[in-house]
Motif scaffolding. Structure first.
Motif, PDB file in Angstrom:
ATOM      1  N   ASP A  70     123.854  37.018 -12.017  1.00  0.00           N
ATOM      2  CA  ASP A  70     123.697  37.682 -10.712  1.00  0.00           C
ATOM      3  C   ASP A  70     122.477  38.595 -10.705  1.00  0.00           C
ATOM      4  O   ASP A  70     121.703  38.632  -9.746  1.00  0.00           O
ATOM      5  N   LYS A  71     122.305  39.331 -11.804  1.00  0.00           N
ATOM      6  CA  LYS A  71     121.182  40.276 -11.857  1.00  0.00           C
ATOM      7  C   LYS A  71     119.846  39.542 -11.938  1.00  0.00           C
ATOM      8  O   LYS A  71     118.879  39.911 -11.257  1.00  0.00           O
TER       9      LYS A  71
ATOM     10  N   THR B 182     128.135  49.604 -15.188  1.00  0.00           N
ATOM     11  CA  THR B 182     128.472  48.253 -14.715  1.00  0.00           C
ATOM     12  C   THR B 182     127.397  47.214 -14.986  1.00  0.00           C
ATOM     13  O   THR B 182     127.702  46.035 -15.143  1.00  0.00           O
TER      14      THR B 182
ATOM     15  N   GLU C 292     124.382  44.769  -7.773  1.00  0.00           N
ATOM     16  CA  GLU C 292     124.665  45.671  -6.652  1.00  0.00           C
ATOM     17  C   GLU C 292     124.327  47.113  -7.024  1.00  0.00           C
ATOM     18  O   GLU C 292     123.711  47.851  -6.234  1.00  0.00           O
TER      19      GLU C 292
ATOM     20  N   THR D  61     125.544  45.852 -12.906  1.00  0.00           N
ATOM     21  CA  THR D  61     125.569  44.818 -11.874  1.00  0.00           C
ATOM     22  C   THR D  61     124.322  44.870 -10.994  1.00  0.00           C
ATOM     23  O   THR D  61     123.642  45.900 -10.890  1.00  0.00           O
TER      24      THR D  61
ATOM     25  N   ILE E 140     127.602  38.621 -14.555  1.00  0.00           N
ATOM     26  CA  ILE E 140     126.832  39.834 -14.260  1.00  0.00           C
ATOM     27  C   ILE E 140     125.363  39.604 -14.591  1.00  0.00           C
ATOM     28  O   ILE E 140     124.462  39.981 -13.829  1.00  0.00           O
TER      29      ILE E 140
END
Length: 460
Positions: free
Chosen positions: A345-346, A305, A309, A307, A342
């Motif tokens: 966000d990272k 992913t 998270e 991501t 993505i």
């Protein structure tokens, strides 16, 4: 005035002032009159009982089709009735509370048949009444009633999905033995249905009738907190369950803290949905506190992913030296990521705010395809970190989206964004790859100059 400020001001008014205001509203709207009448009867449970019953019967007698926009008013009316039953009538008379809730559930068919409930709000109130029905029956405690049969018959009459909260919560009213009898009834019906159709759980796809019966058995399994029965219900329907069915089985074992029994369903890769299998394994190994397996799974999830998270979950299991290596590598991975949100966000998670801003500015076309809620989140972070060009880029995308799609109801938001952009212009000396404020304003005038209601809001 903001809602919180208004509430504070209202609380300062004395009872006479509020009563006079409420009285002045009488006669303006029938639905509001009913709400005021219910409020006035809150100190008179017997009178409120009669009023609630009259309202339910009035709703049942309705014949006019209720359009989508009106469905929210009906849902509000049902919510008020349910609140009156639960908060006032139930403590006073569980019997009356049950009878009223039973009547409300009884009319669900006639109501749902004449309402556009695309928003699910009317059905949602009926679902809320499911639990109240069980609580009122329990509080009433009438042992002369065969509650198991009554529940069975009530569920059998339902075709709209608005009684789906009844069976999963039957443990409120029924004991374990009664729940097992209910489960036996549904299992027997499944077997009889297979016989009637001349099929089996290995030869063909289940019919709608079989799916409905299986769903009821699943719901009883939830009430019993019995994941093995849930698994059994699935296998009765399909000897070779698909990934969605397996996911549901595993989630039940996880919910009731039986991870080892869940593992047998996760021992082989799923070609169609491997990420879901890995995410389920993550939950299972977490419950088992199996750190080596958990790390292995989280590494696979992160590699799949990329991501923030997944990265966060992975580094929780790493030693400090490994953590720093992974975090350093993650910056490069983010900058090379093909999916903008993505990557951003990272980078924000890694506190690489300037790099995130540079990425936004270099990929404006992709930014324009980013969801509204994510853009507003970006604005908050970038503004706090004084990455003003990224803030400008996000506000422009939000404004463009509203104006390009002529969403007139959102013009006030677009005007608010424009006012923010005007404020930001005073702080920015170099717009780099972005249009200057003057150029952007000119572009908007050329494209949307005729949207006068929007421009008028900017000058307000």
């Amino acid at each position: 005035m903001k809602k919180e400020q208004l509430i504070a001001q209202l609380k300062q008014l004395n009872a006479t002032e509020l009563a006079d205001f409420v009285i002045s509203l009488l006669g303006e709207d029938r639905a509001l009159d009913l709400r005021i009448e219910s409020l006035a009867l809150r100190s008179n449970p017997e009178g409120l009982t009669r009023q609630v019953k009259s309202q339910i019967q009035s709703i049942k007698r309705g014949r006019r089709f209720i359009e989508y926009g009106e469905s929210f008013q009906l849902a509000s009316r049902l919510a008020a009735l349910i609140d009156d039953i639960e908060q006032v009538i139930l403590p006073y008379s569980p019997k009356n509370a049950f009878e009223l809730t039973d009547l409300l559930l009884f009319i669900h068919g006639s109501v749902m048949n004449r309402v556009d409930d695309s928003g699910g709000v009317v059905g949602g109130e009926f679902l809320r009444a499911n639990v109240l029905w069980l609580k009122a029956a329990k509080a009433w405690g009438n042992e002369s009633i065969d509650w198991l049969t009554k529940i069975y018959d009530l569920v059998a009459q339902e075709d709209y999905g608005v009684l789906d909260a009844l069976l999963p919560n039957t443990h409120i009213l029924l004991n374990e033995q009664q729940l097992k009898q209910l489960a036996w009834r549904y299992e027997n019906e499944i077997r009889q249905q297979f016989k009637k159709e001349g099929t089996s759980n290995t030869t063909s796809r289940p019919t709608f009738e079989l799916i409905k019966l299986s769903s009821k058995l699943h719901q009883v399994a939830e009430a019993l907190a019995d994941p093995e029965l849930y698994e059994h219900a699935t296998l009765l329907l399909s000897a070779m369950p698909n990934s969605l069915q397996i996911k549901s089985i595993v989630e039940q074992y996880v919910l009731f803290n039986q991870p080892k029994k869940a593992l047998k369903w996760l021992d082989k890769p799923w070609q169609a949905d491997e990420l879901t299998r890995l995410q389920l394994l993550n939950k299972v190994y977490e419950l088992m506190n199996d750190k080596p397996k958990l790390r292995e799974v989280r590494e696979q999830i992160y590699q799949t992913t990329q991501t923030a998270e997944a990265l966060n979950e992975l580094i929780e299991l790493l030693h400090e030296e490994e953590k720093q290596l992974v975090l350093a590598k993650a910056v490069d991975e983010a900058e090379q990521c093909q999916t903008l949100y993505i990557a951003v966000d990272k980078l924000l998670y890694l506190k690489q705010y300037e790099k995130a801003q540079n990425l936004v500015l270099s990929r404006l076309d992709e930014l324009a395809r980013t969801f509204y809620s994510r853009l507003t989140d970006y604005v908050k972070v970038f503004e706090k970190q004084h990455c003003l060009l990224a803030v400008v880029a996000c506000y422009r995308v939000l404004t463009n989206d509203i104006l390009d799609n002529a969403r007139s109801k959102a013009y006030s938001h677009a005007a608010r964004y424009m006012k923010k952009l005007i404020e930001l212009d005073n702080q920015i000396k170099n717009y780099q790859s972005l249009e200057t404020a003057e150029q952007y304003y000119q572009t908007l005038q050329e494209l949307h100059g005729r949207k006068r209601s929007f421009w008028s809001k900017i000058s307000d």
